[in-house]
Each structure stands twice: as structure tokens, then as C-alpha cells.
Design an enzyme around this catalytic site. Sequence first.
Site, PDB file in Angstrom:
ATOM      1  N   ASP A  53       0.658  -1.118   0.095  1.00 37.22           N
ATOM      2  CA  ASP A  53       0.022  -0.033   0.082  1.00 37.22           C
ATOM      3  C   ASP A  53       0.745   1.312   0.013  1.00 37.22           C
ATOM      4  OD1 ASP A  53       0.864  -0.188   2.726  1.00 37.22           O
ATOM      5  OD2 ASP A  53      -1.262  -0.054   3.407  1.00 37.22           O
ATOM      6  N   SER A  54       2.294   1.007  -0.059  1.00 43.93           N
ATOM      7  CA  SER A  54       3.100   2.123  -0.333  1.00 43.93           C
ATOM      8  C   SER A  54       2.724   2.856  -1.725  1.00 43.93           C
ATOM      9  CB  SER A  54       4.418   1.773   0.002  1.00 43.93           C
ATOM     10  OG  SER A  54       4.842   0.460  -1.055  1.00 43.93           O
ATOM     11  N   ASP A  92      -1.243  -6.128  -0.182  1.00 42.13           N
ATOM     12  CA  ASP A  92      -1.484  -5.508   1.070  1.00 42.13           C
ATOM     13  C   ASP A  92      -3.126  -5.350   1.000  1.00 42.13           C
ATOM     14  OD1 ASP A  92       0.679  -4.985   2.785  1.00 42.13           O
ATOM     15  OD2 ASP A  92       1.194  -3.206   1.896  1.00 42.13           O
ATOM     16  N   LYS A 122      -1.307  -9.396   2.607  1.00 43.42           N
ATOM     17  CA  LYS A 122      -0.527  -8.909   4.117  1.00 43.42           C
ATOM     18  C   LYS A 122      -1.689  -7.924   4.544  1.00 43.42           C
ATOM     19  CE  LYS A 122       3.108  -6.029   3.864  1.00 43.42           C
ATOM     20  NZ  LYS A 122       2.751  -5.038   4.528  1.00 43.42           N
ATOM     21  N   GLU A 124      -1.854  -5.463   8.342  1.00 40.77           N
ATOM     22  CA  GLU A 124      -0.773  -4.863   9.530  1.00 40.77           C
ATOM     23  C   GLU A 124      -1.622  -5.255  10.961  1.00 40.77           C
ATOM     24  OE1 GLU A 124      -0.238  -0.776   8.776  1.00 40.77           O
ATOM     25  OE2 GLU A 124       0.722  -1.225   7.045  1.00 40.77           O
ATOM     26  N   GLU A 191       8.819  -4.061  10.526  1.00 46.12           N
ATOM     27  CA  GLU A 191       9.380  -3.230  10.023  1.00 46.12           C
ATOM     28  C   GLU A 191       9.881  -2.016  11.132  1.00 46.12           C
ATOM     29  OE1 GLU A 191       6.817  -1.007   7.400  1.00 46.12           O
ATOM     30  OE2 GLU A 191       7.760   0.853   7.344  1.00 46.12           O
TER      31      GLU A 191
HETATM   32  O1  KIV Z   1       3.469  -1.108   1.636  1.00 45.50           O
HETATM   33  C1  KIV Z   1       4.662  -1.540   1.593  1.00 45.50           C
HETATM   34  O2  KIV Z   1       5.578  -1.257   0.864  1.00 45.50           O
HETATM   35  C2  KIV Z   1       5.136  -2.255   2.889  1.00 45.50           C
HETATM   36  C3  KIV Z   1       6.674  -2.614   2.880  1.00 45.50           C
HETATM   37  C4  KIV Z   1       7.362  -1.477   3.537  1.00 45.50           C
HETATM   38  C5  KIV Z   1       7.033  -3.740   3.796  1.00 45.50           C
HETATM   39  O3  KIV Z   1       4.457  -2.603   3.681  1.00 45.50           O
END
Ligand code: KIV
Length: 273
Positions: A53-54, A92, A122, A124, A191
Site C-alpha cells: 500500500d506504499s 496489502d 498482507k 498490519e 518494520e
Molecule cells: O507497503 C509496503 O511497501 C510495505 C513494505 C514497506 C513492507 O508494507
Amino acid sequence: MPATAKDSPKRITTHVLQEMKNRKEKIAMLTAYDYSMAKIIDRAGMDVILVGDSASNVMAGHETTVPITLNEMIYHASAVVRAIKRALVIVDLPFGTYQGNTIEALSSAIRIMKETGAHGIKLEGGEEVAESVSRILSAGIPVMGHLGLTPQSIHKFGTYVVRAQEEKEAKKLVHDAHILEEAGCFAIVLEKIPATLAARVTKELKIPVIGIGAGKKVDGQVLVLHDMLGITQEFSPRFLRRYHNLDQEITKAVINYIDDIKNLDFPNEKEQY
Ligand code: KIV
């Protein structure tokens, strides 16, 4: 072709990652958000591609990962999956699509799996998402956990500083890591936490632990593609190793292109019909 891809051409699955941890082979993971980049990264031999989600930051220009939507994640993930021949693709679950209840979490995960063709999701959080992890797993969807600095909680943390430096938070992180393993996660990301703490979690857990800013004594590493290629310039945490300076390279190429047009140098005789 790098040694990893040549030596193990088979498709990477969650089982392959577990075997890699068992034989102490490090796992390489990198983010990607589009077809062209994913194709290059997969061909280079990456084990895991994370549609993170980056994307909210590096693709859409938002300040945090909070605004990105499920539909936007699905758009990015389906483009990545179309490019992949070997890597495991994990997506994510974005903020607000799984925290409400386990049914919401399951239906968000199902949309990702059905509409993108990705191999897992994934999310959190620790104990507070354990029930959702179990529910998603009951539908046969592999889940990766994420502890430490969890960017979707940035407004609670208030800052991107190293997490779990104090005893209380470190203890909770170790507890959460065990809960996620017991719930059935196939791996977790840690992280921006102290390297000694990450080493302890990696030793205690049977499942692979992937670090970002968590030192070298973990089972693998992940970075954000645009950071390690030097496309983003404003973000320079200590853990970030830049493998290129694409910002400079692309700027040079674009300036040359503009100059060539203005100077009537492009196109030339050979570049026309
Ligand atoms: O969203 C992302 O890029 C991440 C990584 C930094 C692990 O969760």
C-alpha cells in the site's frame, strides 16, 4: 540471470519460502505496482513481490498509506500478476478494509484473490487482527503479518521513528508475532525495530520473518522499489540502501529529449518514414 533464479527456476510458493528459512537461504522481497516493473523484477529472480500500500505514497503521491482504496490496490495488483512467471505475489489489504470485523476482512481478501490472481494478502497488526487472519485462512488464502512500524497506524504513532525500543512495546511485539504464527500466517514483516529484537523473533518463530529496517538477522529483506532505485529522493532512512539514482538518470534523459526537440535534432532522417 542471477544465481537464485537460475538455481531454482520453479514458482515460489509459501512452502518454498518455509523451505528457504529451514535451510537458512535468505528471502528477497521487493515492492512493485505495475506490469513493466514487475516483469523486470520477476525476470531478475525476486522471490516475493509485494504490491504494497506504499503505492499510496510512491504511485499516487499521498502523504500516508491511509487513503489508498481496495479498488486501487486491485488495479495495481492485477497489472503486477499479469507480468509474473516465478515470484510469489502478495497484496496489502489497505486501511479500512479489514479492521472492522472478520467478515469484512475475509470479503476484502477474497476480492483481492478473485480479481487480481495474487497468491496471498498482507495485513498490519497483532493480536487485534488474529481472528481476521484465521477467518481469511479458513478460505484458503495465505496471510502475511506485519508488525513494528505499521504505516497504516501513523496517526496513532504520530511519527515514523523506530518502534519497540521500550520494554513494554518490545514484549507486545514478541507476543503478537507468536499470536500471528499460531493463527496461521505463513510469514511476517518486521518494520523499523531494533535488530536484536528482530533477531530474537526470527529465532523464536518457525515461519519466515522478513525485515525492513530490522537488521540482518532475519530470514529475508524487503524494500520499496522506488526508494532503492533512487526515484524517491525526499525519503532517506538509515536502513535504505539506494542501488541506483534513477531520479538523476531520468531527469538527464528527459532534458536531453527536450533539447533534441528544441534544437531540431529529433527526429533525424533515419527516424522518419
Ligand atoms: O507497503 C509496503 O511497501 C510495505 C513494505 C514497506 C513492507 O508494507
